[in-house]
Structures are given as structure tokens and as C-alpha cells.
Write a protein that holds these residues in place. Sequence first.
Motif, short mmCIF file in Angstrom:
data_model
loop_
_atom_site.label_atom_id
_atom_site.label_comp_id
_atom_site.label_asym_id
_atom_site.label_seq_id
_atom_site.Cartn_x
_atom_site.Cartn_y
_atom_site.Cartn_z
N VAL A 160 0.84 -1.19 0.00
CA VAL A 160 0.00 0.00 0.00
C VAL A 160 0.88 1.25 0.00
N ASP A 161 0.59 2.18 -0.89
CA ASP A 161 1.29 3.46 -0.87
C ASP A 161 0.72 4.31 0.24
N LYS A 162 1.58 4.81 1.11
CA LYS A 162 1.11 5.55 2.28
C LYS A 162 1.85 6.87 2.41
N ASP A 163 1.10 7.95 2.57
CA ASP A 163 1.67 9.26 2.80
C ASP A 163 2.44 9.24 4.12
N PRO A 164 3.70 9.67 4.14
CA PRO A 164 4.48 9.63 5.39
C PRO A 164 4.01 10.63 6.43
N GLY A 165 3.14 11.57 6.05
CA GLY A 165 2.68 12.57 7.00
C GLY A 165 3.69 13.69 7.16
N CYS A 166 3.27 14.75 7.84
CA CYS A 166 4.19 15.88 8.03
C CYS A 166 5.18 15.59 9.14
N GLU A 167 4.99 14.52 9.91
CA GLU A 167 5.86 14.04 10.98
C GLU A 167 5.73 14.85 12.26
N ILE A 168 5.30 16.08 12.18
CA ILE A 168 5.08 16.90 13.37
C ILE A 168 3.85 16.42 14.12
N VAL A 169 2.78 16.17 13.38
CA VAL A 169 1.53 15.67 13.98
C VAL A 169 1.76 14.33 14.65
N ALA A 170 2.44 13.43 13.97
CA ALA A 170 2.69 12.09 14.52
C ALA A 170 3.55 12.15 15.77
N ALA A 171 4.43 13.14 15.85
CA ALA A 171 5.29 13.27 17.01
C ALA A 171 4.56 13.81 18.23
N LEU A 172 3.62 14.74 18.01
CA LEU A 172 2.98 15.44 19.12
C LEU A 172 1.69 14.82 19.61
N MET A 173 0.81 14.44 18.68
CA MET A 173 -0.55 14.08 19.09
C MET A 173 -0.63 12.84 19.98
N PRO A 174 0.16 11.78 19.75
CA PRO A 174 0.10 10.67 20.70
C PRO A 174 0.53 11.08 22.11
N LEU A 175 1.46 12.03 22.22
CA LEU A 175 1.87 12.51 23.54
C LEU A 175 0.71 13.21 24.24
N CYS A 176 -0.04 14.02 23.48
CA CYS A 176 -1.21 14.70 24.04
C CYS A 176 -2.27 13.68 24.45
N ARG A 177 -2.47 12.71 23.59
CA ARG A 177 -3.51 11.70 23.83
C ARG A 177 -3.24 10.91 25.10
N ALA A 178 -1.97 10.68 25.41
CA ALA A 178 -1.61 9.89 26.59
C ALA A 178 -1.20 10.76 27.78
N GLN A 179 -1.35 12.07 27.66
CA GLN A 179 -0.96 13.02 28.70
C GLN A 179 0.52 12.88 29.06
N LEU A 180 1.34 12.68 28.05
CA LEU A 180 2.78 12.59 28.27
C LEU A 180 3.47 13.94 28.05
N SER A 181 2.71 14.94 27.64
CA SER A 181 3.24 16.27 27.41
C SER A 181 2.25 17.30 27.94
N ASN A 182 2.76 18.47 28.29
CA ASN A 182 1.91 19.57 28.73
C ASN A 182 1.55 20.51 27.59
N VAL A 183 1.94 20.18 26.37
CA VAL A 183 1.60 20.99 25.21
C VAL A 183 0.11 20.83 24.91
N THR A 184 -0.61 21.95 24.89
CA THR A 184 -2.06 21.91 24.66
C THR A 184 -2.51 22.87 23.56
N TRP A 185 -1.58 23.62 22.99
CA TRP A 185 -1.91 24.57 21.90
C TRP A 185 -0.91 24.33 20.78
N ILE A 186 -1.40 23.85 19.64
CA ILE A 186 -0.52 23.47 18.53
C ILE A 186 -0.95 24.21 17.27
N ILE A 187 -0.01 24.87 16.61
CA ILE A 187 -0.31 25.65 15.41
C ILE A 187 0.34 24.97 14.21
N LEU A 188 -0.51 24.49 13.29
CA LEU A 188 -0.06 23.75 12.11
C LEU A 188 -0.35 24.50 10.81
#
Length: 225
Positions: free
Chosen positions: A144-172
Motif C-alpha cells: 500500500v502506498d502511504k503518505d508519510p505525513g508531516c511528521e510533526i503531527v505524529a510526534a505530538l498528538m500521541p503525547l497529548c492523547r496519553a498526557q505525556l506532554s503539557n503541550v495543549t496549543w498546537i499551530i499547524l
Amino acid sequence: MAYCMAYGCNPVNIQYAVDFDCEDAPGFILYPPTHTKYTKIELLAVMRALRYNESFRSISFRDIDSHSLHGWFDPHGTDHVAWWTRELTHISKYFNMKPETRSILYQEVQAIALKSAKLRRMDFTNTLPRRRPKDNFDYEGDGVDKDPGCEIVAALMPLCRAQLSNVTWIILSGIELGETDLDDLIPAIHSTKARIRAIEFSRCGLNDRGIMQMITSLERQNSTL
């Protein structure tokens, strides 16, 4: 200066300021360099220096071209990879995150958010101005051809989802987002644990379906948005 000297680049080229009047103050702002654009080594020096930050509540890379770090991998070991939270919890326990297999851009953005206790806001506006998901595909082993993503979203959002980071405002804003990015965005903002105050994504190339997914999921952030 220490990182620049270690990496063989001139610290005079690094232009930055500290904003004490912004909403999440103090804020670190990286400005465009004295030359055309920052090299990957100069960007790496800045990002490594921002790890374990105990001063800044916001960090801005607005209008800093970061394409040189997108899809760039370090084959010389993994000692620089941030595997642990500040409470010494291994992040592999959450959503099968494997930062050692990801790009330098992913690793450095994730490390800043993971290790900076006071950080609340990150601004990546126009950092990947030439990214076009429909043109950038990686071949997956399953055929399957898969877009690699911008990599910034993949790096940050799982941390937010699991409360592993205090970042709560993200500008993309200004970063074109693909399906891979939505795969990380939607579950994160659908989780009440994320405590999202804002996600700014103007000029991100989202279609109607993507926008509706975002709007529907943001309802779960009603206590903090």
C-alpha cells in the motif's frame, strides 16, 4: 552556542528572541537566519538546545523552513532518542510509539514536547511550505502506498492523547495535512485526556471530510478548548 560549536556551525547565524508579552509567556521565537535558510545542522543545534526546557512556555518556529529535517534519518546510533518521560515511563507503552524508527524532525519535535515541563504552546506555521501529501509517498511492505505525513503531527498528538506532554496549543497553519496526519490527529482530539486548548490548521489543504472529522472530534475538548 555549545551545540553550534559541537556541530561545526556558526552561532552568530542563529537569530532568536524571547517574548515576555505573549499569551503563554515567556516564549522562544526562532527568526529566519542571516543567510537564506537554516541548514539541517543549525536546526538540529537549536532543537537539541531546547530539550529539557524549564524556561519557555511557548516555542515558535513560524516561517522557518524545516524541510531539510523531514525524512532525514540518523544512521549513527540512537543515544539521542527520547524514550522516557520525565517520570521515567517508557513511551513504547503508549500506542506502540517507536521514535528510533522515525525521522530526525519527528524525534526532535517529540523530544522537546516530552522533556520540556513548562511548555504549553508550539507554533509550526509554514515550516513545511512545499509539502504536498499527494506527491510524497513511501512504499509500505504490505503493498500500500502511504503518505508519510508531516511528521510533526505524529510526534505530538500521541503525547497529548496519553498526557505525556503539557503541550495543549498546537499551530499547524500552512502545513498541508494528509490522511496519515488525520490518523494521528483525530484519535488524539477525540480523547478527553488530551486537554487541547487549540489546534490551528488554516491553509492545511483539508477536504470536507477531514474538516468534519476535526469539528466532530473537537467536541470532546469542550472543557479546555
